[in-house]
Design a protein around this motif. Structure first.
Motif, short mmCIF file in Angstrom:
data_model
loop_
_atom_site.label_atom_id
_atom_site.label_comp_id
_atom_site.label_asym_id
_atom_site.label_seq_id
_atom_site.Cartn_x
_atom_site.Cartn_y
_atom_site.Cartn_z
N THR A 187 0.83 -1.21 0.00
CA THR A 187 0.00 0.00 0.00
C THR A 187 0.86 1.25 0.00
OG1 THR A 187 -1.78 -1.14 1.18
CG2 THR A 187 -1.77 1.27 1.27
N ALA A 188 1.91 1.27 0.82
CA ALA A 188 2.79 2.44 0.89
C ALA A 188 3.48 2.67 -0.45
CB ALA A 188 3.83 2.24 2.00
N HIS A 189 3.94 1.61 -1.09
CA HIS A 189 4.58 1.75 -2.41
C HIS A 189 3.59 2.27 -3.44
CE1 HIS A 189 8.49 0.27 -1.43
NE2 HIS A 189 8.12 -0.99 -1.20
N LEU A 190 2.36 1.79 -3.40
CA LEU A 190 1.35 2.24 -4.36
C LEU A 190 1.00 3.72 -4.15
CD1 LEU A 190 -1.04 -0.85 -4.46
CD2 LEU A 190 0.31 0.04 -6.36
N GLN A 191 0.95 4.14 -2.88
CA GLN A 191 0.67 5.55 -2.60
C GLN A 191 1.78 6.44 -3.16
OE1 GLN A 191 0.19 5.06 1.67
NE2 GLN A 191 -1.98 5.56 1.52
N THR A 192 3.02 6.00 -3.00
CA THR A 192 4.15 6.75 -3.54
C THR A 192 4.11 6.77 -5.07
OG1 THR A 192 5.53 6.16 -1.64
CG2 THR A 192 6.67 6.89 -3.63
N ALA A 193 3.83 5.60 -5.65
CA ALA A 193 3.78 5.51 -7.12
C ALA A 193 2.69 6.40 -7.69
CB ALA A 193 3.56 4.06 -7.54
N LEU A 194 1.55 6.46 -7.00
CA LEU A 194 0.44 7.26 -7.49
C LEU A 194 0.82 8.74 -7.55
CD1 LEU A 194 -2.49 7.17 -8.41
CD2 LEU A 194 -3.19 7.45 -6.03
N ALA A 209 -1.51 5.11 -16.53
CA ALA A 209 -0.85 4.41 -15.43
C ALA A 209 -1.49 4.78 -14.10
CB ALA A 209 0.64 4.72 -15.42
N THR A 210 -1.85 6.06 -13.96
CA THR A 210 -2.44 6.52 -12.70
C THR A 210 -3.74 5.80 -12.40
OG1 THR A 210 -1.46 8.72 -12.96
CG2 THR A 210 -3.35 8.53 -11.48
N GLU A 211 -4.56 5.58 -13.39
CA GLU A 211 -5.84 4.91 -13.17
C GLU A 211 -5.64 3.48 -12.67
OE1 GLU A 211 -9.96 3.70 -15.57
OE2 GLU A 211 -8.36 4.78 -16.60
N SER A 212 -4.68 2.75 -13.26
CA SER A 212 -4.42 1.38 -12.85
C SER A 212 -3.86 1.32 -11.43
CB SER A 212 -3.41 0.71 -13.81
OG SER A 212 -3.97 0.60 -15.10
N VAL A 213 -2.92 2.24 -11.14
CA VAL A 213 -2.34 2.27 -9.79
C VAL A 213 -3.40 2.66 -8.78
CG1 VAL A 213 -0.66 3.41 -8.30
CG2 VAL A 213 -0.02 2.74 -10.61
N GLN A 214 -4.30 3.60 -9.15
CA GLN A 214 -5.37 4.02 -8.24
C GLN A 214 -6.28 2.85 -7.88
OE1 GLN A 214 -6.03 7.23 -6.85
NE2 GLN A 214 -7.38 5.93 -5.62
N LYS A 215 -6.62 2.03 -8.86
CA LYS A 215 -7.48 0.87 -8.60
C LYS A 215 -6.77 -0.15 -7.71
CE LYS A 215 -10.32 1.21 -12.78
NZ LYS A 215 -10.70 0.57 -14.07
N ALA A 216 -5.47 -0.37 -7.98
CA ALA A 216 -4.69 -1.30 -7.15
C ALA A 216 -4.60 -0.79 -5.72
CB ALA A 216 -3.29 -1.48 -7.74
N LEU A 217 -4.42 0.52 -5.56
CA LEU A 217 -4.32 1.12 -4.24
C LEU A 217 -5.62 1.00 -3.47
CD1 LEU A 217 -2.82 2.73 -2.10
CD2 LEU A 217 -3.42 4.83 -3.33
N GLU A 218 -6.74 1.21 -4.16
CA GLU A 218 -8.04 1.10 -3.50
C GLU A 218 -8.26 -0.32 -2.96
OE1 GLU A 218 -10.87 2.33 -6.40
OE2 GLU A 218 -10.37 4.46 -6.23
N LEU A 219 -7.83 -1.32 -3.74
CA LEU A 219 -7.95 -2.71 -3.28
C LEU A 219 -7.07 -2.95 -2.05
CD1 LEU A 219 -7.89 -4.76 -6.60
CD2 LEU A 219 -9.71 -4.80 -4.89
N ALA A 220 -5.84 -2.46 -2.10
CA ALA A 220 -4.89 -2.72 -1.01
C ALA A 220 -5.24 -1.92 0.24
CB ALA A 220 -3.47 -2.36 -1.47
N GLY A 246 -8.02 -0.67 1.30
CA GLY A 246 -9.30 -0.91 1.98
C GLY A 246 -9.42 -2.28 2.63
N LEU A 247 -8.50 -3.20 2.29
CA LEU A 247 -8.65 -4.58 2.75
C LEU A 247 -8.53 -4.72 4.27
CD1 LEU A 247 -8.97 -7.56 2.16
CD2 LEU A 247 -6.51 -7.70 1.71
N GLU A 248 -7.48 -4.17 4.86
CA GLU A 248 -7.26 -4.34 6.29
C GLU A 248 -8.39 -3.73 7.12
OE1 GLU A 248 -3.77 -3.72 9.67
OE2 GLU A 248 -3.36 -3.28 7.56
N ALA A 286 -13.27 -4.59 10.40
CA ALA A 286 -14.68 -4.28 10.65
C ALA A 286 -15.54 -5.54 10.69
CB ALA A 286 -15.19 -3.33 9.57
N CYS A 287 -15.13 -6.58 9.97
CA CYS A 287 -15.91 -7.81 9.90
C CYS A 287 -15.47 -8.86 10.92
CB CYS A 287 -15.82 -8.40 8.49
SG CYS A 287 -16.63 -7.39 7.22
N THR A 288 -14.53 -8.51 11.78
CA THR A 288 -14.03 -9.42 12.81
C THR A 288 -14.59 -9.02 14.17
OG1 THR A 288 -11.98 -9.81 11.58
CG2 THR A 288 -11.93 -10.28 13.94
#
Length: 270
Positions: free
Chosen positions: A19-26, A35-46, A48-50, A55-57
């Motif tokens: 996530t930190a690397h994706l934020q920097t890359a963005l 490239a920004t759109e693809s990285v943005q989608k990857a970042l949203e996945l990463a 939001g997961l934790e 929240a579901c635990t």
């Protein structure tokens, strides 16, 4: 009396580092729209997961929450020595909410009555597991740092299930050998201590009879920031890679590596 201000936790899990690397890359790709759109989608996945998994635990108990708060507020950068060797303590060593509930669930499922916790730190994982033990259950916790042991004991004394926990203050290998000499047997073992000694812990558990015939071993940090499968490794990363290989090649056990937090491996004797 001044209260220490909690510092933001640095990313220490594969997902957190990704996530930190994706934020920097963005930020670096602001002018490259495709490239920004693809990285943005990857970042949203990463990113939001934790939060979603948390929240579901099932929420942690108030006693576990107290350990987490006190651990996060402690100035760990001022505490480095365990008496013989330099040991860097940091809040990121805390197992945390989801892993704590995962351990608690495993203890329930294993119907464990006796637990060995190799590497206690401030006691979050120990208390999470103790909460799942029956009233007469016992958890023996190995800890090498006197300050940390005192820190945890104070919190255990204030909790509903802390009386089930017995702290052994000594290097874990010494404590394990002492327990072997006393004929102790455990249904469930959690390993989260010196990574360079993981292989020794594992082999001693299987060779000595410390682990009950139908017992389980749960090992933390078996992904260690992704280092075991990356080319650049620290000494701890190399130790975990070696441990993972040793376990995978040992015909006496079967195992599964779960990508929870920094990697958790469940091991069963076959």
């Amino acid at each position: 009396m001044t209260t220490a201000t909690p510092t933001a936790a640095r990313p220490v899990t594969p997902l957190g580092i990704l996530t930190a690397h994706l934020q920097t890359a963005l930020k670096q790709l602001q002018h490259a729209e495709d490239a920004t759109e693809s990285v943005q989608k990857a970042l949203e996945l990463a990113i939001g997961l934790e939060e979603y998994v948390n929240a579901c635990t099932t929420p942690e108990s108030k006693d576990l929450s107290a350990i987490a708060r006190k651990t996060q507020g402690e100035p760990w950068d001022q505490r480095f020595s365990d008496g013989e060797t330099v040991r860097h303590l940091e809040q990121e060593m805390l197992s945390g909410h989801v892993e704590g509930q995962f351990l608690k669930m495993l203890v329930h499922m294993a119907h464990a009555r006796r637990i060995l916790d190799i590497g206690m730190f401030t006691g979050y994982s120990a208390l999470a597991m103790a909460e799942a033990l029956p009233i007469d259950g016992v958890l023996v916790a190995c800890e090498v740092d006197e300050y940390v042991a005192s820190f945890a004991q104070e919190l255990f004394d204030q909790s509903l299930h802390g009386a089930k926990i017995q702290i052994k203050l000594a290097p874990a290998i010494d404590t394990l050998k002492e327990l072997v000499s006393q004929g102790e047997v455990f249904d469930f073992v959690f390993i989260d201590a010196d990574k360079r000694e993981y292989v020794q812990y594992f082999q001693l558990l299987l060779d000595s009879g410390l682990l009950a015939p139908n017992g389980f071993i749960c090992v933390d940090n078996t992904l260690l920031q992704g280092q075991p499968y990356l080319t650049e490794r620290s000494a701890n990363g190399a130790a975990i890679a070696e441990f993972n290989q040793v376990v995978a090649e040992d015909a006496r056990v079967e195992q599964v590596l779960v990508p929870l937090r920094d990697g958790v491996t469940l091991i069963r004797r076959v």
